[in-house]
Design a protein around this motif. Structure first.
Motif, PDB file in Angstrom:
ATOM      1  N   ASN A   1       0.816  -1.217   0.000  1.00 46.17           N
ATOM      2  CA  ASN A   1       0.000   0.000   0.000  1.00 46.17           C
ATOM      3  C   ASN A   1       0.852   1.271   0.000  1.00 46.17           C
ATOM      4  OD1 ASN A   1      -2.605  -0.673  -0.422  1.00 46.17           O
ATOM      5  ND2 ASN A   1      -3.189  -0.716   1.722  1.00 46.17           N
ATOM      6  N   ALA A   2       1.982   1.221  -0.663  1.00 44.43           N
ATOM      7  CA  ALA A   2       2.869   2.375  -0.739  1.00 44.43           C
ATOM      8  C   ALA A   2       2.402   3.333  -1.833  1.00 44.43           C
ATOM      9  CB  ALA A   2       4.290   1.912  -1.041  1.00 44.43           C
ATOM     10  N   PRO A   3       2.529   4.632  -1.605  1.00 40.81           N
ATOM     11  CA  PRO A   3       2.198   5.594  -2.666  1.00 40.81           C
ATOM     12  C   PRO A   3       3.096   5.381  -3.876  1.00 40.81           C
ATOM     13  CG  PRO A   3       2.511   6.699  -0.559  1.00 40.81           C
ATOM     14  CD  PRO A   3       2.956   5.282  -0.385  1.00 40.81           C
ATOM     15  N   ARG A   4       2.590   5.746  -5.052  1.00 39.99           N
ATOM     16  CA  ARG A   4       3.354   5.584  -6.292  1.00 39.99           C
ATOM     17  C   ARG A   4       3.331   6.880  -7.080  1.00 39.99           C
ATOM     18  NH1 ARG A   4       1.439   0.057  -6.423  1.00 39.99           N
ATOM     19  NH2 ARG A   4       3.262  -1.227  -6.053  1.00 39.99           N
ATOM     20  N   TRP A   5       4.390   7.082  -7.847  1.00 41.23           N
ATOM     21  CA  TRP A   5       4.467   8.238  -8.737  1.00 41.23           C
ATOM     22  C   TRP A   5       3.849   7.878 -10.087  1.00 41.23           C
ATOM     23  CZ3 TRP A   5       5.744  13.090  -7.478  1.00 41.23           C
ATOM     24  CH2 TRP A   5       6.414  13.302  -6.273  1.00 41.23           C
ATOM     25  N   HIS A   6       3.092   8.810 -10.643  1.00 43.17           N
ATOM     26  CA  HIS A   6       2.449   8.633 -11.947  1.00 43.17           C
ATOM     27  C   HIS A   6       2.780   9.840 -12.814  1.00 43.17           C
ATOM     28  CE1 HIS A   6      -0.230   5.301 -10.632  1.00 43.17           C
ATOM     29  NE2 HIS A   6      -0.101   5.891  -9.461  1.00 43.17           N
ATOM     30  N   ASP A   7       3.281   9.581 -14.026  1.00 43.42           N
ATOM     31  CA  ASP A   7       3.554  10.662 -14.981  1.00 43.42           C
ATOM     32  C   ASP A   7       2.254  11.033 -15.677  1.00 43.42           C
ATOM     33  OD1 ASP A   7       6.335  10.731 -14.488  1.00 43.42           O
ATOM     34  OD2 ASP A   7       6.620   8.991 -15.785  1.00 43.42           O
ATOM     35  N   LEU A   8       1.886  12.326 -15.599  1.00 42.98           N
ATOM     36  CA  LEU A   8       0.653  12.782 -16.232  1.00 42.98           C
ATOM     37  C   LEU A   8       0.905  13.512 -17.541  1.00 42.98           C
ATOM     38  CD1 LEU A   8      -1.437  13.974 -13.150  1.00 42.98           C
ATOM     39  CD2 LEU A   8      -1.375  11.724 -14.254  1.00 42.98           C
ATOM     40  N   SER A   9       2.068  14.081 -17.676  1.00 43.89           N
ATOM     41  CA  SER A   9       2.495  14.712 -18.930  1.00 43.89           C
ATOM     42  C   SER A   9       3.996  14.919 -18.817  1.00 43.89           C
ATOM     43  CB  SER A   9       1.758  16.036 -19.168  1.00 43.89           C
ATOM     44  OG  SER A   9       2.216  17.039 -18.290  1.00 43.89           O
TER      45      SER A   9
ATOM     46  N   GLN B   1       2.447  12.059  -6.976  1.00 44.44           N
ATOM     47  CA  GLN B   1       2.537  10.909  -6.091  1.00 44.44           C
ATOM     48  C   GLN B   1       1.143  10.677  -5.528  1.00 44.44           C
ATOM     49  OE1 GLN B   1       4.596  11.249  -2.307  1.00 44.44           O
ATOM     50  NE2 GLN B   1       5.569   9.263  -2.646  1.00 44.44           N
ATOM     51  N   LEU B   2       0.628   9.458  -5.727  1.00 48.62           N
ATOM     52  CA  LEU B   2      -0.747   9.151  -5.357  1.00 48.62           C
ATOM     53  C   LEU B   2      -0.823   7.993  -4.377  1.00 48.62           C
ATOM     54  CD1 LEU B   2      -2.158   9.291  -8.981  1.00 48.62           C
ATOM     55  CD2 LEU B   2      -2.502  11.010  -7.207  1.00 48.62           C
ATOM     56  N   ARG B   3      -1.806   8.089  -3.487  1.00 47.83           N
ATOM     57  CA  ARG B   3      -2.105   6.972  -2.592  1.00 47.83           C
ATOM     58  C   ARG B   3      -2.596   5.807  -3.449  1.00 47.83           C
ATOM     59  NH1 ARG B   3      -2.766   9.341   2.448  1.00 47.83           N
ATOM     60  NH2 ARG B   3      -3.463  11.496   2.372  1.00 47.83           N
ATOM     61  N   PRO B   4      -2.497   4.585  -2.954  1.00 49.08           N
ATOM     62  CA  PRO B   4      -3.085   3.455  -3.679  1.00 49.08           C
ATOM     63  C   PRO B   4      -4.604   3.635  -3.771  1.00 49.08           C
ATOM     64  CG  PRO B   4      -1.625   2.700  -1.934  1.00 49.08           C
ATOM     65  CD  PRO B   4      -1.775   4.167  -1.756  1.00 49.08           C
TER      66      PRO B   4
ATOM     67  N   LEU C   1      -0.540  13.219  -2.977  1.00 48.91           N
ATOM     68  CA  LEU C   1       0.316  13.486  -1.814  1.00 48.91           C
ATOM     69  C   LEU C   1       1.382  14.528  -2.128  1.00 48.91           C
ATOM     70  CD1 LEU C   1       0.799   9.799  -0.647  1.00 48.91           C
ATOM     71  CD2 LEU C   1      -0.737  11.518   0.334  1.00 48.91           C
ATOM     72  N   ALA C   2       1.884  14.482  -3.342  1.00 54.69           N
ATOM     73  CA  ALA C   2       2.948  15.404  -3.757  1.00 54.69           C
ATOM     74  C   ALA C   2       2.926  15.475  -5.271  1.00 54.69           C
ATOM     75  CB  ALA C   2       4.309  14.902  -3.272  1.00 54.69           C
TER      76      ALA C   2
ATOM     77  N   ASP D   1      -8.397  20.564 -14.441  1.00 57.18           N
ATOM     78  CA  ASP D   1      -9.130  21.319 -15.466  1.00 57.18           C
ATOM     79  C   ASP D   1      -8.376  21.349 -16.794  1.00 57.18           C
ATOM     80  OD1 ASP D   1     -11.454  21.948 -14.080  1.00 57.18           O
ATOM     81  OD2 ASP D   1     -10.636  23.808 -13.261  1.00 57.18           O
ATOM     82  N   ILE D   2      -7.136  20.915 -16.780  1.00 60.44           N
ATOM     83  CA  ILE D   2      -6.340  20.817 -18.011  1.00 60.44           C
ATOM     84  C   ILE D   2      -6.641  19.457 -18.631  1.00 60.44           C
ATOM     85  CG2 ILE D   2      -4.005  20.802 -18.977  1.00 60.44           C
ATOM     86  CD1 ILE D   2      -3.217  22.512 -16.460  1.00 60.44           C
ATOM     87  N   TRP D   3      -7.258  19.481 -19.805  1.00 58.75           N
ATOM     88  CA  TRP D   3      -7.772  18.256 -20.422  1.00 58.75           C
ATOM     89  C   TRP D   3      -6.765  17.112 -20.505  1.00 58.75           C
ATOM     90  CZ3 TRP D   3     -11.846  15.542 -21.179  1.00 58.75           C
ATOM     91  CH2 TRP D   3     -11.847  14.516 -22.117  1.00 58.75           C
ATOM     92  N   PRO D   4      -5.549  17.317 -21.042  1.00 59.15           N
ATOM     93  CA  PRO D   4      -4.619  16.181 -21.138  1.00 59.15           C
ATOM     94  C   PRO D   4      -4.234  15.614 -19.760  1.00 59.15           C
ATOM     95  CG  PRO D   4      -3.868  17.991 -22.528  1.00 59.15           C
ATOM     96  CD  PRO D   4      -5.003  18.504 -21.706  1.00 59.15           C
ATOM     97  N   ILE D   5      -4.184  16.468 -18.750  1.00 54.44           N
ATOM     98  CA  ILE D   5      -3.863  16.006 -17.396  1.00 54.44           C
ATOM     99  C   ILE D   5      -5.025  15.161 -16.856  1.00 54.44           C
ATOM    100  CG2 ILE D   5      -3.415  16.730 -15.015  1.00 54.44           C
ATOM    101  CD1 ILE D   5      -1.037  17.309 -16.809  1.00 54.44           C
ATOM    102  N   PHE D   6      -6.251  15.654 -17.055  1.00 54.07           N
ATOM    103  CA  PHE D   6      -7.434  14.912 -16.623  1.00 54.07           C
ATOM    104  C   PHE D   6      -7.463  13.528 -17.264  1.00 54.07           C
ATOM    105  CE2 PHE D   6     -11.796  13.562 -17.495  1.00 54.07           C
ATOM    106  CZ  PHE D   6     -12.316  13.509 -16.217  1.00 54.07           C
ATOM    107  N   GLU D   7      -7.243  13.476 -18.577  1.00 51.29           N
ATOM    108  CA  GLU D   7      -7.257  12.196 -19.292  1.00 51.29           C
ATOM    109  C   GLU D   7      -6.169  11.261 -18.781  1.00 51.29           C
ATOM    110  OE1 GLU D   7      -9.106  10.688 -22.116  1.00 51.29           O
ATOM    111  OE2 GLU D   7     -10.466  11.966 -20.977  1.00 51.29           O
ATOM    112  N   ALA D   8      -4.986  11.798 -18.553  1.00 50.62           N
ATOM    113  CA  ALA D   8      -3.884  10.968 -18.051  1.00 50.62           C
ATOM    114  C   ALA D   8      -4.202  10.444 -16.643  1.00 50.62           C
ATOM    115  CB  ALA D   8      -2.581  11.762 -18.047  1.00 50.62           C
TER     116      ALA D   8
END
Length: 145
Positions: A8-16, A22-25, A66-67, A91-98
């Motif tokens: 249950n560790a947080p993970r980093w996700h590339d959005l663009s 960094q997101l919680r599970p 988280l960050a 509110d930025i469309w590509p970020i929302f989609e990612a």
């Protein structure tokens, strides 16, 4: 087999390019809490599916982020994630989609871990069952003149 991540560790996700969060599970508790978020509950009954999706995604992100890196204000200064900043980011469309694709969808759909039914036996109709009852009488054909 379903693979459980018990850390249950947080993970980093590339959005663009240059922006990652960094997101919680995505747990059951997080989803249930998001469903009862005041912003989600305030969505009118006649709202479109798209409006509901945006409200839910923002509420989920406010709980999960988280960050982040690569997010700044109008002057280019790095800012910390907060409710208003998170909503503005989504509110930025590509970020929302990612966010939807890399976080929400992967949490809702069990990744390809063979979580489906077992394969049917070999052959074109092996394992298939009839769904229609057999006809009682043979159909008569009509002759055309």
């Amino acid at each position: 087999m379903l693979t459980l991540d018990l850390t249950n560790a947080p993970r980093w996700h590339d959005l663009s390019p240059g922006v990652r969060v960094q997101l919680r599970p995505l747990t059951t508790a997080l989803m249930v809490a998001t469903r009862s978020d005041p912003a989600v509950e305030a969505v009118p009954e006649n709202a479109s599916d798209e409006e509901r999706a945006v409200a839910f995604a923002k509420a989920l992100a406010r709980r999960a982020v988280l960050a982040w890196e690569g997010v700044g204000d109008a002057d280019g200064n790095a800012i910390d994630p907060g409710p208003e900043a998170i909503d503005a980011l989504l509110d930025i469309w590509p970020i929302f989609e990612a966010f939807q694709l890399t976080y929400v969808s992967k949490g809702l759909l069990l990744e390809q871990e063979k979580n489906a039914s077992a394969p049917s036996p070999n052959g074109p109709s092996a394992g298939a069952t009839d769904t229609a009852k057999p006809a009682r009488k043979r159909a008569r054909t009509v002759r055309r003149s």
